[in-house]
Design a protein around this motif. Structure first.
Motif, mmCIF file in Angstrom:
data_model
loop_
_atom_site.group_PDB
_atom_site.id
_atom_site.type_symbol
_atom_site.label_atom_id
_atom_site.label_comp_id
_atom_site.label_asym_id
_atom_site.label_seq_id
_atom_site.Cartn_x
_atom_site.Cartn_y
_atom_site.Cartn_z
ATOM 1 N N ALA A 145 -17.250 12.861 -0.970
ATOM 2 C CA ALA A 145 -17.171 11.414 -1.165
ATOM 3 C C ALA A 145 -15.788 11.042 -1.677
ATOM 4 O O ALA A 145 -15.091 11.846 -2.290
ATOM 5 N N LYS A 146 -15.392 9.816 -1.406
ATOM 6 C CA LYS A 146 -14.093 9.317 -1.812
ATOM 7 C C LYS A 146 -14.263 8.328 -2.963
ATOM 8 O O LYS A 146 -15.281 7.636 -3.065
ATOM 9 N N GLY A 147 -13.247 8.251 -3.807
ATOM 10 C CA GLY A 147 -13.267 7.277 -4.882
ATOM 11 C C GLY A 147 -12.484 6.046 -4.480
ATOM 12 O O GLY A 147 -13.026 5.097 -3.931
ATOM 13 N N ALA A 148 -11.175 6.066 -4.722
ATOM 14 C CA ALA A 148 -10.333 4.940 -4.334
ATOM 15 C C ALA A 148 -10.070 4.966 -2.829
ATOM 16 O O ALA A 148 -10.037 6.022 -2.202
ATOM 17 N N VAL A 149 -9.901 3.780 -2.276
ATOM 18 C CA VAL A 149 -9.608 3.659 -0.843
ATOM 19 C C VAL A 149 -8.102 3.709 -0.614
ATOM 20 O O VAL A 149 -7.621 4.441 0.251
ATOM 21 N N VAL A 150 -7.341 2.942 -1.376
ATOM 22 C CA VAL A 150 -5.878 2.934 -1.262
ATOM 23 C C VAL A 150 -5.266 2.837 -2.653
ATOM 24 O O VAL A 150 -5.949 2.467 -3.616
ATOM 25 N N THR A 151 -3.994 3.185 -2.745
ATOM 26 C CA THR A 151 -3.207 2.952 -3.957
ATOM 27 C C THR A 151 -2.220 1.837 -3.672
ATOM 28 O O THR A 151 -1.473 1.892 -2.691
ATOM 29 N N VAL A 204 -12.217 5.258 7.902
ATOM 30 C CA VAL A 204 -13.477 4.691 8.362
ATOM 31 C C VAL A 204 -14.485 5.821 8.570
ATOM 32 O O VAL A 204 -14.189 6.834 9.219
ATOM 33 N N GLY A 205 -15.671 5.651 7.993
ATOM 34 C CA GLY A 205 -16.712 6.673 8.086
ATOM 35 C C GLY A 205 -16.893 7.463 6.810
ATOM 36 O O GLY A 205 -17.943 8.090 6.620
ATOM 37 N N ASP A 206 -15.882 7.451 5.923
ATOM 38 C CA ASP A 206 -16.018 8.164 4.653
ATOM 39 C C ASP A 206 -16.982 7.427 3.732
ATOM 40 O O ASP A 206 -17.080 6.193 3.744
ATOM 41 N N VAL A 207 -17.669 8.191 2.897
ATOM 42 C CA VAL A 207 -18.583 7.620 1.913
ATOM 43 C C VAL A 207 -17.776 7.325 0.649
ATOM 44 O O VAL A 207 -17.079 8.191 0.118
ATOM 45 N N ILE A 208 -17.881 6.092 0.174
ATOM 46 C CA ILE A 208 -17.166 5.663 -1.016
ATOM 47 C C ILE A 208 -18.144 5.622 -2.174
ATOM 48 O O ILE A 208 -19.107 4.862 -2.162
ATOM 49 N N THR A 209 -17.884 6.465 -3.184
ATOM 50 C CA THR A 209 -18.729 6.503 -4.383
ATOM 51 C C THR A 209 -17.812 6.554 -5.598
ATOM 52 O O THR A 209 -17.516 7.623 -6.122
ATOM 53 N N PRO A 210 -17.341 5.416 -6.055
ATOM 54 C CA PRO A 210 -16.314 5.412 -7.108
ATOM 55 C C PRO A 210 -16.785 5.938 -8.450
ATOM 56 O O PRO A 210 -15.973 6.393 -9.240
ATOM 57 N N PHE A 211 -18.099 5.892 -8.732
ATOM 58 C CA PHE A 211 -18.570 6.287 -10.058
ATOM 59 C C PHE A 211 -19.310 7.608 -10.046
ATOM 60 O O PHE A 211 -19.972 7.959 -11.008
ATOM 61 N N VAL A 228 0.853 -1.189 0.000
ATOM 62 C CA VAL A 228 0.000 0.000 0.000
ATOM 63 C C VAL A 228 0.887 1.237 0.000
ATOM 64 O O VAL A 228 1.690 1.446 0.910
ATOM 65 N N LEU A 229 0.765 2.067 -1.046
ATOM 66 C CA LEU A 229 1.568 3.279 -1.148
ATOM 67 C C LEU A 229 0.917 4.456 -0.460
ATOM 68 O O LEU A 229 1.600 5.271 0.168
ATOM 69 N N SER A 230 -0.389 4.578 -0.589
ATOM 70 C CA SER A 230 -1.090 5.712 0.015
ATOM 71 C C SER A 230 -2.507 5.300 0.372
ATOM 72 O O SER A 230 -3.081 4.401 -0.238
ATOM 73 N N LYS A 231 -3.060 5.984 1.353
ATOM 74 C CA LYS A 231 -4.425 5.731 1.825
ATOM 75 C C LYS A 231 -5.248 6.971 1.547
ATOM 76 O O LYS A 231 -4.879 8.079 1.928
ATOM 77 N N HIS A 232 -6.390 6.779 0.869
ATOM 78 C CA HIS A 232 -7.201 7.911 0.448
ATOM 79 C C HIS A 232 -8.483 8.083 1.253
ATOM 80 O O HIS A 232 -9.159 9.101 1.083
ATOM 81 N N ALA A 233 -8.853 7.104 2.053
ATOM 82 C CA ALA A 233 -10.113 7.188 2.795
ATOM 83 C C ALA A 233 -9.914 6.624 4.193
ATOM 84 O O ALA A 233 -8.994 5.838 4.439
#
Length: 400
Positions: free
Chosen positions: A230-236, A217-224, A210-215
């Motif tokens: 809202a967050k897209g990706a969770v991690v890279t 716990v508690g964040d809303v994930i809406t990739p599309f 895992v290189l980076s964390k983008h979200a």
């Protein structure tokens, strides 16, 4: 009464004073003057010389065709997200975590989908029961039709009764087929809900770090979607076994680069190490703004210290390095070496004097010559010694 001469009673103003000892002060002044004179005399006698230091040179310098700069990147890299939308309920990784392919690294809230799964499972059970009931009715109708045909053959049953038995068997068969279709539909609905439920479990697509964390716990994930906050990706995630160097090569030097060409890689973060590699591919596109072509260089052997986005310098070599050419060697400019009495010597600067030191010369590396013995890296020697002799007093001339 005799007359008294009062003039004799006057006090003399010439009272003798104690003499001060001035010789220690004079002695100190003389010593200081002597020291200044000695320093001036010595400085005047010291011969100004140019100097250089013994450095560590890499044998690849003599084999380098061109040099280029770039960065370490991972050929396989992904921003991991979910096809489902929801609130992030659990995150099991952080920056630097190593994961395996298929491992669950995060999970979205899925209580509603769990309820739908249970409902779909119940529908499947109902459909299975209806199919069993339809199958039982079809088996009964089939037995009744067989008896009716037997009795009709013996002339014990009217043709209308046989037709009724045949019609009942046809209805029972159709009901069984319908119940089987309903069961298949219920099973498909269950599979669909289970897939939706599986989307809430975010899995690693491949082995990596895992290189980076983008979200969090508690964040809303809406990739599309692009919903606010809202967050897209969770991690890279990056596959560290696919690290390579992307170097920008000037298009004017492109003819000197070819696929499979040996290279030596130097990383700014690890200056004391050099890594070997080869040109893996040349991207067939020119960057107009920089007039460069992207060349990707693969490592021959990966090191755990190598990380993505490290700055790198790449030397494209004319041939692969031999076993003895992978380590740096002491070297200095050839202009610092002179021949005296049939041997190679240099003048090392030691406490303001030039000291003659015999050396053993190795191969030439451009303007440098390898020193196999006699000197150590970091020592200062005279550059262009000329007729300077052993023991001469020298001083390093200031550069203009």
């Amino acid at each position: 009464m005799e007359n008294t001469d009062l003039s004799r009673l006057t006090l003399s103003r010439d009272i003798p004073r104690p003499r001060r000892r001035r010789w220690p002060l004079l002695l100190g002044v003389l010593i200081l003057a002597a020291a200044l004179f000695a320093w001036w005399f010595t400085a005047k006698r010291a011969i100004p010389v140019q100097s250089t230091r013994v450095t560590l040179a890499w044998p690849s310098q003599a084999l380098t065709v061109i040099n280029a700069t770039g960065y370490v990147t991972a050929a396989r890299k992904a921003s991991v997200a979910s096809k489902a939308s929801g609130r992030l309920e659990w995150l099991g990784v952080t920056e630097g975590s190593r994961v395996r392919a298929g491992e669950v690294i995060a999970r979205l809230e899925n209580a509603d989908l769990l309820a739908q799964v249970r409902q779909a499972e119940a529908n499947v059970r109902v459909a299975k029961g209806q199919r069993e009931q339809a199958a039982a009715e079809w088996r009964d109708a089939a037995r009744a039709l067989a008896r009716a045909r037997e009795l009709f053959a013996r002339r014990f049953l009217a043709e209308s009764a046989l037709d009724a038995a045949l019609a009942r068997e046809d209805k029972a068969r159709a009901a069984l087929a319908s119940s089987e279709a309903a069961l298949a539909a219920a099973q498909a609905a269950l599979a669909n809900v289970r897939v939706l439920l599986d989307y809430t479990a975010i899995r690693a697509p491949f082995d990596g770090v895992v290189l980076s964390k983008h979200a969090n716990v508690g964040d809303v994930i809406t990739p599309f979607t692009s919903a606010l906050e809202a967050k897209g990706a969770v991690v890279t995630l990056a596959d560290m076994s696919t690290l390579e160097v992307e170097a920008d090569v000037s298009e004017s030097n492109l003819q000197a680069v070819k696929v499979g060409q040996p290279c030596e890689i130097q990383l700014d973060a690890i200056p004391d190490a050099r890594f070997t590699g080869r040109v893996s591919r040349i991207v067939p596109t020119v960057d107009r703004t920089k007039a460069t072509v992207l060349v990707k260089v693969a490592f021959d052997r990966l090191d755990q210290r190598v990380l993505p986005d490290m700055a790198a310098k790449v030397a494209f070599l004319s041939r692969p390095l031999r076993a003895q050419e992978h380590q740096p060697r002491p070297a200095l400019p050839a202009a610092a070496v002179m021949r005296r009495d049939g041997r190679a010597v240099v003048l090392r600067i030691d406490k303001g004097r030039a000291r003659e030191v015999p050396v053993t010369l190795g191969e030439s590396l451009g303007d440098l010559v390898v020193i196999d013995g006699g000197l150590s890296p970091g020592e200062t020697v005279v550059l262009h010694p000329g007729t300077l002799r052993d023991g001469s007093r020298v001083r390093i001339a200031e550069k203009e």
